[in-house]
Design a protein around this motif. Structure first.
Motif, PDB file in Angstrom:
ATOM      1  N   SER A   1       0.845  -1.197   0.000  1.00 40.66           N
ATOM      2  CA  SER A   1       0.000   0.000   0.000  1.00 40.66           C
ATOM      3  C   SER A   1       0.874   1.238   0.000  1.00 40.66           C
ATOM      4  O   SER A   1       2.006   1.231   0.492  1.00 40.66           O
ATOM      5  N   LEU A   2       0.312   2.320  -0.543  1.00 34.35           N
ATOM      6  CA  LEU A   2       1.052   3.574  -0.682  1.00 34.35           C
ATOM      7  C   LEU A   2       0.067   4.729  -0.677  1.00 34.35           C
ATOM      8  O   LEU A   2      -1.000   4.652  -1.296  1.00 34.35           O
ATOM      9  N   ARG A   3       0.401   5.791   0.052  1.00 36.55           N
ATOM     10  CA  ARG A   3      -0.431   7.000   0.048  1.00 36.55           C
ATOM     11  C   ARG A   3       0.402   8.164  -0.451  1.00 36.55           C
ATOM     12  O   ARG A   3       1.519   8.392   0.020  1.00 36.55           O
ATOM     13  N   LEU A   4      -0.161   8.915  -1.396  1.00 36.45           N
ATOM     14  CA  LEU A   4       0.518  10.062  -1.985  1.00 36.45           C
ATOM     15  C   LEU A   4      -0.219  11.316  -1.558  1.00 36.45           C
ATOM     16  O   LEU A   4      -1.354  11.567  -1.983  1.00 36.45           O
ATOM     17  N   GLY A   5       0.392  12.119  -0.686  1.00 35.62           N
ATOM     18  CA  GLY A   5      -0.250  13.319  -0.177  1.00 35.62           C
ATOM     19  C   GLY A   5      -0.190  14.471  -1.167  1.00 35.62           C
ATOM     20  O   GLY A   5       0.466  14.404  -2.202  1.00 35.62           O
ATOM     21  N   GLY A   6      -0.910  15.537  -0.837  1.00 37.37           N
ATOM     22  CA  GLY A   6      -0.875  16.730  -1.671  1.00 37.37           C
ATOM     23  C   GLY A   6      -1.975  16.816  -2.698  1.00 37.37           C
ATOM     24  O   GLY A   6      -2.053  17.790  -3.446  1.00 37.37           O
TER      25      GLY A   6
END
Length: 673
Positions: free
Chosen positions: A55-60
């Protein structure tokens, strides 16, 4: 970072290919092929490295950012998506060999849609899926209008307004779900939904999401774009519209079902009913169609019905506590998604070979053309056998699992046994119709002789009809129909996608399972002999007996939106017209309502005319082209792509406004709670 590369690199590749295409068309084609083949290699690498989960979360982005997740099912479909794009990209150069107009635009959006589709398939929450879902709705729209014929523009117009209203309804569902459950993350949604005391709101959100994603999937009654868009689009695009983009819709329905409503019996019944209706309506339309790609498009609609039936049974079996039934239905629907994708890749590219040689799709005109085309006949036959559910081919395995899910339901859900027995016969009958219309196509193209002997003599000449690259793409994809038809392979693929070890012990060739398949094939053979040979070819030609007035778009949707809604204000005025207090208010409502719709109709047309005379005018396009700037040229291409849309945008705008009003009601409802 590998996941981010898979999602975002196709967008960069699209721009690079576009720039190269302005200088050298061959470099553009090689660049696109290189990007899609690299995408396929990297998805396989992803499957090897992260099949256990990542899993990966990309903020912004927005508020919560973009969330991605790679596990069994998502990784498999990321590979399938990349495989579909690689196959169509290898086939496209020959298909477009004699076409020059708009090819840079087609390649640009071809690669952009790849990135958006991977974004949906690898999404870790519903909001991320929604964002990429909306992107691919608009990038794939350009495929439908690519030919810029009257039929293509109308089909694209229909595709667009269904996508717009579907996206708005989907957003309504997401807003309700987020407000009620407090999350849209797949990892947290099930626990959050189970903790909610008001299941009615969760179910209402689920129905909105079902309709929103169902619009892309081709689910009845929001299927009206599908039989029109597929024949209008270029064949490489049709293969992707049918094989992958419909599965994007199914992906969303499956995720909301698994993570929020997997034990909701009412929602399960709704999905099951939608699946059964979609299944049989698509099959009937396919039998009566006399256009090659339209038949394949109706077939896609029917197969989506099979998959939705599996989703409905999965929910109902879970609600009644049947773990064994769940362990059959879930792998069955996922395997059928994979099988249908690969089968339609083969069949639509085979149809593309017919189109690029004959430039027609009507069965009477293409009859007998493939009698001497052994490679194409072989590939088409494998696809037809696979989708018909013939034993030892891939469709047999997945349809057997779906059928077994219904049988499990009959045995475990006693209060619904009569309903599920009826559903079983609808399933078997629809499977029979699948065999019927595929037999119709195969016999027409590859067995029968044309009614014109001179034309048949031309068809039988030993001339090249597809190059080596197209042969590798079409014949190579058809081999999956054999490979995935072997129980050892398909059961392990099902286990990889679901983690359900029960699937590894499934016996596909028991007498009971073979009996169900043979019943369907017998029904299909009888319908072919009695209906197709007896009626549709009664006078030696394929006659079109389907009443086109039954088109839901023309019969209901357009009259309601352009006739009923503008007159609704008058109805309100007449109801309150006798009341002395409310009469002035009702007259004001009538005037305002009529004015809004009139202004909407006139103003959008006026703005569109202004745009066409200023921003989109031809001399501006030439001016940008002379300057040679990449940004200017791309703007000109976008303008050209928008012209067919702009000429008929009022209806889509009207639907958008209706959707926005509905969203405002949802926001007010949430604020009041």
């Amino acid at each position: 970072m590998l996941v981010l590369w898979l999602v975002f690199s196709p967008f960069a590749g699209a721009v690079l290919s576009y720039v190269l295409g302005r200088k050298h068309e061959k470099l553009r084609d090689l660049s696109a092929i290189g990007f899609t083949v690299l995408e396929l290699v990297l998805t396989i690498l992803l499957a090897v490295l992260y099949h256990g989960g990542y899993s990966l979360r990309l903020g912004g982005f927005l508020v919560s950012g973009l969330s991605f997740q790679a596990d069994g099912f998502r990784v498999v479909y990321a590979v399938i998506t990349a495989l579909m794009w690689a196959g169509t990209t290898l086939f496209a150069p020959e298909y477009f060999l004699h076409e020059k107009e708009g090819l840079n635009r087609w390649w640009l959006f071809h690669l952009m849609t790849l990135g958006a589709t991977e974004g949906v398939m690898l999404s870790g929450d519903l909001m991320t899926a929604f964002i990429f879902f909306e992107i691919l709705s608009f990038t794939s729209f350009t495929w439908v209008i690519h030919e810029q014929t009257r039929e293509a523009i109308r089909a694209g117009y229909t595709y667009l307004f269904i996508a717009v209203i579907g996206g708005l309804v989907l957003f309504m569902g997401l807003a309700l779900l987020d407000h009620t459950a407090g999350t849209l993350s797949f990892a947290d949604l099930k626990a959050a939904a189970d903790a909610c005391s008001d299941r009615t709101v969760i179910r209402a959100a689920g129905i909105c999401i079902l309709l929103g994603f169902g619009a892309k999937a081709g689910m009845y009654p929001v299927h009206v774009w599908l039989p029109k868009a597929h024949p209008a689009a270029p064949s490489p695009s049709s293969a992707l519209l049918s094989g992958v983009l419909t599965k994007v819709g199914i992906y969303g329905i499956l995720m909301i079902s698994l993570h929020a409503l997997v034990e909701d019996r009412i929602f399960g019944l709704i999905v099951l009913a939608a699946g059964l209706i979609t299944m049989v309506v698509g099959a009937v339309l396919g039998v009566f169609s006399i256009n090659l790609k339209r038949t394949l498009a109706c077939s896609s609609m029917s197969q989506i019905g099979f998959i939705l039936t599996g989703v409905g049974m999965m929910i109902l079996l879970t609600a009644c506590g049947s773990e064994e039934g769940f362990a059959v239905a879930l792998p069955g629907l996922m395997l059928h998604m994979v099988n249908h994708s690969l089968i339609k890749l083969t069949l639509f590219m085979a149809a593309g070979v017919v189109v690029m040689n004959l430039h027609t799709l009507t069965l009477d005109q293409i009859r007998g053309w493939g009698r001497k085309k052994k490679r194409l006949k072989f590939a088409f036959a494998l696809g037809a056998l696979g989708i018909s559910g013939v034993p030892l081919f891939n469709g047999y395995m997945s349809k057997n699992l779906l059928h077994e899910g219904i049988v499990e339901g009959i045995g475990h859900i006693h209060e619904m046994s009569s309903l599920l027995k009826a559903a079983e016969w609808v399933f078997l009958f629809s499977g029979g119709l699948t065999f019927c219309y595929m037999l119709k196509l195969f016999v027409c193209i590859f067995v029968e002789k044309n009614s014109d002997p001179e034309l048949q003599a031309v068809y039988d000449r030993p001339v090249p009809y597809m190059n080596t690259m197209s042969t590798v793409s079409i014949v190579g994809s058809s081999l999956f129909c054999i490979l995935l038809g072997q129980p050892f392979v398909s059961t392990r693929l099902g286990y990889l996608m679901t983690g359900e070890s029960h699937i590894l012990h499934f016996k596909a060739f028991t007498l009971t399972n073979l009996k169900g398949g043979l019943i369907s094939l017998t029904i299909g053979g009888l319908v072919y002999l009695l209906l197709v040979r007896g009626l549709l070819r009664l006078h030696g030609r394929y006659a079109d007996y389907w009443p086109h007035k039954l088109d839901l778009e023309d019969l209901i949707y357009r009259p309601v939106l352009t006739g009923l809604l503008p007159g609704l204000g008058g109805a309100v005025a007449s109801v309150f017209g006798e009341n002395k207090i409310l009469a002035p208010l009702s007259r004001f409502i009538f005037i305002l309502w009529s004015a809004v719709f009139r202004i909407l109709e006139m103003s959008t047309d006026a703005v569109i005319m202004l745009l066409r005379k200023t921003v989109l005018r031809e001399r501006c396009v030439k001016k940008h082209t002379r300057r040679g700037g990449v940004a200017g040229v791309m703007a000109a291409e976008f303008a050209e792509a928008a012209k067919p849309l702009m000429s008929n945008y009022t209806f889509a705008m009207m639907m958008t406004c209706i959707g926005i009003v509905a969203i405002l009601f949802v926001i007010v409802y949430i604020a009041v709670l």
